[in-house]
Design a protein around this motif. Structure first.
Motif, PDB file in Angstrom:
ATOM      1  N   GLY B  33       0.794  -1.232   0.000  1.00 22.05           N
ATOM      2  CA  GLY B  33       0.000   0.000   0.000  1.00 22.05           C
ATOM      3  C   GLY B  33       0.819   1.271   0.000  1.00 22.05           C
ATOM      4  O   GLY B  33       0.292   2.345   0.268  1.00 22.05           O
ATOM      5  N   ASN B  39       0.989  -0.862  -5.686  1.00 21.06           N
ATOM      6  CA  ASN B  39       0.006  -0.931  -4.616  1.00 21.06           C
ATOM      7  C   ASN B  39       0.046   0.355  -3.814  1.00 21.06           C
ATOM      8  O   ASN B  39       1.100   0.847  -3.471  1.00 21.06           O
ATOM      9  CB  ASN B  39       0.222  -2.160  -3.721  1.00 21.06           C
ATOM     10  N   THR B  42      -5.717   4.794  -1.573  1.00 22.86           N
ATOM     11  CA  THR B  42      -6.337   5.998  -2.125  1.00 22.86           C
ATOM     12  C   THR B  42      -6.841   6.890  -0.997  1.00 22.86           C
ATOM     13  O   THR B  42      -6.832   6.502   0.168  1.00 22.86           O
ATOM     14  CB  THR B  42      -7.537   5.637  -3.013  1.00 22.86           C
ATOM     15  N   GLU B  46      -8.854   2.972   0.308  1.00 21.34           N
ATOM     16  CA  GLU B  46      -8.929   1.692  -0.383  1.00 21.34           C
ATOM     17  C   GLU B  46      -7.568   1.325  -0.970  1.00 21.34           C
ATOM     18  O   GLU B  46      -6.810   2.196  -1.378  1.00 21.34           O
ATOM     19  CB  GLU B  46      -9.916   1.795  -1.557  1.00 21.34           C
ATOM     20  N   LEU B  47      -7.290   0.010  -1.043  1.00 20.50           N
ATOM     21  CA  LEU B  47      -6.076  -0.434  -1.695  1.00 20.50           C
ATOM     22  C   LEU B  47      -6.306  -0.451  -3.196  1.00 20.50           C
ATOM     23  O   LEU B  47      -7.382  -0.841  -3.660  1.00 20.50           O
ATOM     24  CB  LEU B  47      -5.701  -1.830  -1.213  1.00 20.50           C
ATOM     25  N   ALA B  48      -5.313  -0.018  -3.946  1.00 16.33           N
ATOM     26  CA  ALA B  48      -5.448  -0.008  -5.392  1.00 16.33           C
ATOM     27  C   ALA B  48      -4.083  -0.207  -6.022  1.00 16.33           C
ATOM     28  O   ALA B  48      -3.071  -0.235  -5.318  1.00 16.33           O
ATOM     29  CB  ALA B  48      -6.052   1.324  -5.849  1.00 16.33           C
ATOM     30  N   GLY B  49      -4.043  -0.340  -7.357  1.00 13.31           N
ATOM     31  CA  GLY B  49      -2.780  -0.471  -8.065  1.00 13.31           C
ATOM     32  C   GLY B  49      -2.696  -1.740  -8.883  1.00 13.31           C
ATOM     33  O   GLY B  49      -3.620  -2.563  -8.879  1.00 13.31           O
ATOM     34  N   VAL B  52      -2.899  -5.011  -6.955  1.00 14.97           N
ATOM     35  CA  VAL B  52      -4.246  -5.250  -6.443  1.00 14.97           C
ATOM     36  C   VAL B  52      -5.163  -5.700  -7.585  1.00 14.97           C
ATOM     37  O   VAL B  52      -5.957  -6.632  -7.425  1.00 14.97           O
ATOM     38  CB  VAL B  52      -4.773  -3.971  -5.757  1.00 14.97           C
ATOM     39  N   ASP B  53      -5.011  -5.061  -8.758  1.00 17.75           N
ATOM     40  CA  ASP B  53      -5.816  -5.461  -9.923  1.00 17.75           C
ATOM     41  C   ASP B  53      -5.500  -6.896 -10.331  1.00 17.75           C
ATOM     42  O   ASP B  53      -6.401  -7.675 -10.646  1.00 17.75           O
ATOM     43  CB  ASP B  53      -5.553  -4.517 -11.108  1.00 17.75           C
ATOM     44  N   LYS B  56      -7.036  -9.277  -7.869  1.00 15.90           N
ATOM     45  CA  LYS B  56      -8.483  -9.420  -8.070  1.00 15.90           C
ATOM     46  C   LYS B  56      -8.779 -10.277  -9.300  1.00 15.90           C
ATOM     47  O   LYS B  56      -9.677 -11.118  -9.277  1.00 15.90           O
ATOM     48  CB  LYS B  56      -9.125  -8.043  -8.216  1.00 15.90           C
ATOM     49  N   LYS B 242      -3.334  -0.162 -18.362  1.00 16.02           N
ATOM     50  CA  LYS B 242      -3.875   0.834 -17.449  1.00 16.02           C
ATOM     51  C   LYS B 242      -2.727   1.625 -16.782  1.00 16.02           C
ATOM     52  O   LYS B 242      -2.899   2.773 -16.394  1.00 16.02           O
ATOM     53  CB  LYS B 242      -4.690   0.103 -16.384  1.00 16.02           C
ATOM     54  N   TYR B 243      -1.561   0.976 -16.627  1.00 20.74           N
ATOM     55  CA  TYR B 243      -0.478   1.602 -15.857  1.00 20.74           C
ATOM     56  C   TYR B 243       0.754   1.967 -16.682  1.00 20.74           C
ATOM     57  O   TYR B 243       1.424   2.939 -16.384  1.00 20.74           O
ATOM     58  CB  TYR B 243      -0.048   0.683 -14.703  1.00 20.74           C
TER      59      TYR B 243
END
Lengths: 230, 249, 241
Positions: B33, B39, B42, B46-49, B52-53, B56, B242-243
């Motif tokens: 995070g 990672n 936000t 929330e965890l994102a990145g 994390v994607d 999921k 996306k990144y």
């Protein structure tokens, strides 16, 4: 609190900080009473345990205690559990590890406060209670403890303020309390001074409220001691 | 509040909090995070990145329920060993030292190291003697720095990458040795505008994979199968795009 | 669970290296804190309300906020301002070593000031009146009577404060310093043996605090030596000598 949209993050952290402090206070008080009982016990073993506890914990940095409990506890707990044939995993969340570490630290200092307070109560009172036929436990509960509460309150109050500030240390093991949430906000905004200062103000507010609360608690506890009224 | 009440409450609390929690059927995955864009947390908490994607997507592919938790970097492997969670998807590089402690799946991206320094400065990656270089504690970059440059430069290790960036911006550091991809992301951001990569990338054959406990070989295999599936069905490519504008596999 | 003694043995020299930095931080900040506390405490016992207000605000802030926040405010916070980065202070403030010492000194000064204030207020009034009757000026009285007496009275409490500072110094590890805790954390990042290394570090902390306790017992005796007069007669007062 606005702070570029991070205000509510700080507030949610403050709420966890409060929960952490209050849980650690109660568990720590328990450790303190147990520690004082051990130190004042006539058993040499209990005395040694009490002395070892206060000596070790009071000489060890709280940060080290937090890190040790968090990273070390699972290994210890699981080793103990496996002796009893329980091989499942045992989890200590950062919150629980934090409560344990902070209450161990609080308890070591509280031990000394309770011990001092118990010793301050004149021996004659206990003897009188015994002479009235009370058991040792009854004497402790009815005579000693209510007075200990009053004498120990200022000392315990100071310890609570220390505890409240030490909660910030639990941020290093990843609990989302005030300090950690502040660092998250700093990472996003690159404005360290603004956010750490805001967090400092929140801590200052919490300690001020606690000090005010303590003042009233002390007044309440001392209500019979203000001299005769006209 | 009477003392008795406090005692009872404390005893109750002590009883409830020390009850060990048990592992359920779902998989718990740890990430850090504080390692954008892989990672991060936000403003909503929330965890994102990328990690994390990917986590999921893998869970969706494996059709299991996943709980992604944030874990401080220093404790991320001890936490796995201690069964606080079942897998680490946190841009963890495969290393010999780590492989002794945990099992790794196939890699889900590759990384190299790079030195980041101020555009305006005269930092020369060929003359490092006496410079101050930062890296995150307990990372490949940190260990590379200690092992290969430790006697030449002054090494500073940080708890989080964010703190290292703060110190690069403040001028305390001459450069940061960092994983190239997250650094790329930072250089694109507003704060990173005054900085750039210096010198060649340091290829360290750095493969990033998912870590699981050594004895959980079943979990490892299902991660591998799911990874293969998302690489083939285009899900991975979508997350990648996306990144980064280039493939990082 | 296996206990790995060889990890402790192998890394012990590095832990000692960290302990040395810890000692340096504590001694330097403890001394600087005392120096800073003297004017704060003197202002606190002043009779002028506006003079009292300054140390009150200072003490309120430093005792009411966590040390971790304070150290981050100084270390990361200072670098938010270009004005500081362009000033003469920057060569000092850019070093984590000095940031730690400055923060610790300011933090401990707030506590020492309160201890010192208590000590000054507990000096018997007669001693100060006697000094005044002898025609001593305020600075002279401060140097000869008030401060030496206050130091003697506060020694035990000051010793406790130094030990608290020793424990607080572990926070230096959060700003990249390799003090005892920082060293332990760096070692664990490689060996993954938290219990062994943290416990070894804990024992070293205990030994340091024992040393501090002995040092202060000695200092307490020295500062209060006038009170031991009748029992330990100094040699040079012996007329036979």
């Amino acid at each position: 609190m606005e702070l570029q949209g991070f205000g509510h993050l700080l507030l949610s952290g403050a709420w966890i900080t409060i929960q952490l402090a209050i849980c650690s206070l109660f568990v720590g008080l328990l450790f303190g009473i147990l520690g004082a009982s051990a130190k004042l016990s006539s058993s040499k073993i209990a005395q040694a345990i009490g002395n070892g506890y206060t000596l070790f914990v009071r000489g060890m940095p709280e940060l080290l205690l937090v890190l040790t409990i968090y990273f070390g506890s699972s290994a210890v707990l699981m080793a103990i559990a496996s002796i009893f044939g329980y091989d499942e995993y045992i989890e200590l969340s950062p919150f629980i590890a934090g409560v344990i570490a902070l209450s161990i630290a609080f308890g070591a200092y509280a031990t000394e406060v309770f011990r001092g307070a118990i010793q301050e109560i004149p021996k004659g009172q206990r003897e009188a209670a015994m002479a009235l036929g009370m058991t040792r436990f009854q004497t402790f509960r009815r005579i000693t403890l209510p007075q200990v509460w009053r004498i120990a309150l200022p000392g315990l109050g100071n310890l609570f303020l220390v505890l409240l500030k030490d909660t910030a240390l639990v941020s290093v093991i990843g609990l989302n309390e005030l300090m950690r949430q502040t660092s998250v906000a700093v990472g996003n905004t690159k404005e360290p001074f603004t956010f750490y200062f805001a967090a400092a103000m929140v801590y200052l507010f919490m300690t001020s409220i606690s000090m005010a609360g303590l003042y009233f608690l002390e007044r309440y506890a001392n209500r019979g001691y203000h001299g005769a009224r006209a | 509040m009477s003392f008795k009440k406090i005692l009872t409450t404390a005893a109750l609390l002590a009883a409830t909090i020390t009850t060990p929690a048990m592992a359920g059927d779902s998989i718990r995955i740890a990430t850090e995070g504080a390692y954008a864009p892989f990672n991060m947390v936000t403003a909503e908490g929330e965890l994102a990145g990328f990690d994390v994607d990917i986590a999921k997507a893998l869970c969706a592919e494996m059709k299991v329920e996943c709980k992604i938790v944030a874990q401080d970097w220093d404790g991320i492997i001890p936490g796995l060993k201690a069964r606080k969670y079942d897998a680490i998807i946190a841009s963890l590089s495969v290393t010999e030292e780590r492989s002794r402690v945990v099992a790794f799946t196939d890699h889900y991206y590759s990384n190299s190291l790079g030195l980041v320094s101020a555009k305006a400065g005269d930092f020369d990656p060929k003359a490092l003697e006496g410079k101050t270089i930062g890296a995150q504690r307990a990372t490949i970059a940190g260990q590379y720095l200690e092992d290969n440059l430790g006697d030449k430069v002054s090494v500073k290790l940080y708890d989080t990458q964010d703190n290292a960036y703060l110190d690069l911006s403040s001028g305390r550091l001459d450069a940061i040795l960092s994983d190239k991809l997250p650094a790329y992301n930072w250089l694109e951001s507003e704060e990173g505008q005054a900085f750039e990569f210096r010198g060649d990338k340091i290829d360290i054959d750095d493969k990033i994979a998912i870590a699981v406990r050594k004895k959980d070989s079943e979990l490892k295999e299902s991660f591998n199968a799911a990874l293969k599936a998302i690489l083939e069905n285009g899900t991975y490519e979508k997350i990648n795009a996306k990144y980064f504008p280039f493939s990082i596999y | 669970m296996s206990w790995e003694w060889d990890v402790i043995i192998e890394h012990f020299p590095r832990l000692l290296q960290g302990a040395w930095l810890t000692l340096e931080l504590v001694l330097l900040s403890g001394f600087a804190g005392l120096m800073l506390a003297i004017p704060l405490a003197l202002m606190r016992v002043s009779h002028r309300p506006w003079l009292k207000a300054i140390p009150f605000g200072y003490i309120f802030f430093f005792r009411g906020t966590p040390l971790l926040i304070q150290i981050f405010l100084v270390y990361y916070g200072a670098s938010q301002f270009e004005i500081i980065k362009n000033s003469a202070l920057w060569p000092i403030l850019r070093e984590p070593y000095w940031c730690a010492i400055i923060t610790f000194a300011m933090h401990t000064a707030a506590y020492i000031a309160e201890i010192l204030r208590g000590a000054i207020q507990s000096i018997p009034k007669g001693e100060i009146e006697a000094a005044r009757a002898l025609g001593m000026s305020y600075p002279l009285m401060l140097r000869r009577i008030i401060l030496p007496r206050a130091f003697g009275i506060m020694m035990p409490a000051y010793g406790n404060e130094v030990i608290l500072m020793l424990k607080g110094s572990a926070l230096a590890s959060t700003i990249t310093l390799l003090d005892l805790t920082g060293m332990a954390r760096t070692i664990i990042a490689r060996t993954y043996t938290p219990l062994e290394v943290f416990l070894a570090a804990g024992v070293i902390y205990l030994i340091i605090s024992a040393l501090i306790i002995f040092l202060f017992r000695y200092l307490e005796k020295r500062f209060n030596r006038h009170q031991h007069w009748p029992n330990e007669k100094p040699k040079d007062l012996d007329p036979q000598h």
